[in-house]
Design a protein around this motif. Structure first.
Motif, PDB file in Angstrom:
ATOM      1  N   ILE A 227     100.366 -43.320 -22.387  1.00 32.08           N
ATOM      2  CA  ILE A 227     100.414 -43.754 -21.786  1.00 32.08           C
ATOM      3  C   ILE A 227     101.616 -44.878 -21.243  1.00 32.08           C
ATOM      4  O   ILE A 227     102.563 -44.440 -22.211  1.00 32.08           O
ATOM      5  CB  ILE A 227      99.327 -45.678 -22.703  1.00 32.08           C
ATOM      6  N   ILE A 228     101.683 -45.477 -19.885  1.00 29.42           N
ATOM      7  CA  ILE A 228     103.167 -45.889 -19.191  1.00 29.42           C
ATOM      8  C   ILE A 228     103.518 -46.929 -20.158  1.00 29.42           C
ATOM      9  O   ILE A 228     102.970 -47.951 -20.875  1.00 29.42           O
ATOM     10  CB  ILE A 228     102.928 -46.497 -17.881  1.00 29.42           C
ATOM     11  N   VAL A 229     104.928 -47.309 -20.930  1.00 26.39           N
ATOM     12  CA  VAL A 229     105.692 -47.782 -22.277  1.00 26.39           C
ATOM     13  C   VAL A 229     104.794 -48.965 -21.700  1.00 26.39           C
ATOM     14  O   VAL A 229     105.436 -49.673 -22.162  1.00 26.39           O
ATOM     15  CB  VAL A 229     107.302 -47.478 -22.780  1.00 26.39           C
ATOM     16  N   ASP A 230     105.570 -49.650 -20.479  1.00 29.71           N
ATOM     17  CA  ASP A 230     105.159 -50.745 -20.018  1.00 29.71           C
ATOM     18  C   ASP A 230     104.022 -52.023 -20.501  1.00 29.71           C
ATOM     19  O   ASP A 230     104.021 -52.659 -20.939  1.00 29.71           O
ATOM     20  CB  ASP A 230     105.926 -51.392 -19.337  1.00 29.71           C
ATOM     21  N   ASN A 231     102.855 -50.644 -19.381  1.00 24.54           N
ATOM     22  CA  ASN A 231     101.696 -51.412 -19.806  1.00 24.54           C
ATOM     23  C   ASN A 231     100.897 -50.869 -21.532  1.00 24.54           C
ATOM     24  O   ASN A 231     100.864 -51.886 -21.935  1.00 24.54           O
ATOM     25  CB  ASN A 231     100.787 -50.268 -19.449  1.00 24.54           C
ATOM     26  N   CYS A 232     101.806 -49.357 -22.364  1.00 28.38           N
ATOM     27  CA  CYS A 232     102.083 -50.542 -23.941  1.00 28.38           C
ATOM     28  C   CYS A 232     102.084 -51.337 -24.603  1.00 28.38           C
ATOM     29  O   CYS A 232     101.196 -51.444 -25.450  1.00 28.38           O
ATOM     30  CB  CYS A 232     103.458 -48.597 -24.046  1.00 28.38           C
TER      31      CYS A 232
END
Length: 364
Positions: A228-233
């Motif tokens: 998962i990409i950190v901003d979406n996380c």
């Protein structure tokens, strides 16, 4: 026919016996010897909460004793005698160390991790029964690479007004933190490992981290792996945190993710954690945001000792004293569940000592 069927019917509907079996912990000869533990009270609320741990350990007659060292965040470096003590004892319990903001003084927390190669940071963020939160069924373990990334400390001023800060990602460190995360999941019956990254932008650095995680994941087919990409996380954490199990991250992302998860699950004051390497382990409050507390909290003696008490239970389990760890965790959870003694961050007005006394009273 009906009379013949009746005994069979009785056998089918009769209640099944309940079986209970106690699993005995079988220690090696000599495992009951008290273990030395290096103690760093630290700054701010650190001395208050480490003293709370000392009181509870004494009340339990736990087989540990502490070697105390005064270390403060404004020192230039961790004294060598402290490093030597941790290397000798292999285990340390510490309060928060204040890290100066800006200027040329580096973080002693980072120095300690690098000096002892404490490459894995682990924070367990979970709901505590009796403590109301917005989300339920949260039980997240954040495992963070602890020695490189944005914390490499490689900064310089190129020309006046232009600073270059280097983020270092290596395959060696990425692989070993991935192995640690999957091994943790495997040994603790966890079902999923999620790698957190920003490889869509930092294609080489975070791309190398992801490549390492993928390689390690193939060796653990029983564990589900995703990314998962950190901003979406961060968005997913605050909207549906129960979807996460074990998360493995590079250095900076792990700090942000762990503190976000801690806030969701009840606050930094109740989340345990520690730092581990191949030979040494340092246990401390899991989420670091505000870990030295406000001066007013210190003056009023109202620091929350729960996080460090639960971290010390992790330490006891690490030292192979599982029954003492279980007793301590159970007592802390009872106090939280009953709700009579809580510090201000948990909606109460109790002092640190009142919480400690309540935990001691609940020890089996």
């Amino acid at each position: 026919m009906a009379r013949r069927a009746l005994p069979i019917l009785k056998r089918l509907t009769a209640p099944r016996p309940t079986w209970s079996r106690s699993v005995t912990y079988m220690p090696r000869p000599g495992d009951g010897e008290p273990r030395p533990v290096t103690l760093i009270p630290g700054d701010g609320v650190g001395p208050l909460v480490t003293n709370a741990v000392e009181q509870v350990m004494e009340a339990m007659h736990a087989p540990v004793y502490f070697e105390r060292y005064d270390v403060h965040g404004d020192m230039n470096r961790v004294p060598q005698e402290v490093i030597d003590s941790i290397r000798k004892n292999n285990v340390c319990l510490k309060g928060g160390l204040r890290t100066p903001v800006g200027g040329g003084v580096s973080s002693l927390n980072v120095q300690l991790r690098k000096e002892l190669d404490l490459y894995a940071s682990l924070v367990n963020c979970f709901n505590l029964p009796g403590l109301p939160t917005r989300h339920e069924n949260v039980d997240i373990v954040v495992i963070r690479e602890n020695t490189e990334g944005e914390y490499s400390g490689l900064e310089h001023e190129v020309v006046p007004g232009v600073v270059e800060s280097l983020k270092v990602i290596t395959k060696f460190c990425s692989e070993r933190i991935a192995k640690y995360a999957f091994e943790y999941a495997y040994l603790n019956n966890r079902k999923q490992v999620t790698a957190v990254h920003k490889a869509n932008i930092m294609k080489l650095a975070d791309g190398l981290f992801l490549e390492s995680c993928r390689e390690v994941a193939t060796k653990y087919p029983s564990i589900n792996y995703n990314e998962i990409i950190v901003d979406n996380c961060c968005m997913q954490l605050v909207s549906k945190p129960e979807q996460f199990d074990v998360m493995v991250t590079p250095n900076l992302y792990g700090n942000l993710v762990a503190n976000t998860a801690a806030g969701i699950a009840g606050g930094t004051g109740v989340m345990p954690g520690g730092n581990a390497g191949a030979d040494h382990a340092v246990f401390e409050q899991g989420a670091s945001a505000g870990n030295v507390g406000k001066d007013k909290v210190v003056q009023q003696n109202k620091a929350n000792p729960v996080a460090l008490l639960l971290s010390s239970a992790m330490m006891l389990r690490h030292l192979q004293f599982p029954s003492f760890a279980d007793r301590l965790e159970t007592a802390v959870k009872r106090v939280i569940y009953e709700g009579k003694y809580r510090t201000k961050d948990l909606g109460g007005d109790s002092t640190t000592q009142e919480v400690v006394d309540a935990v001691i009273a609940n020890l089996d």
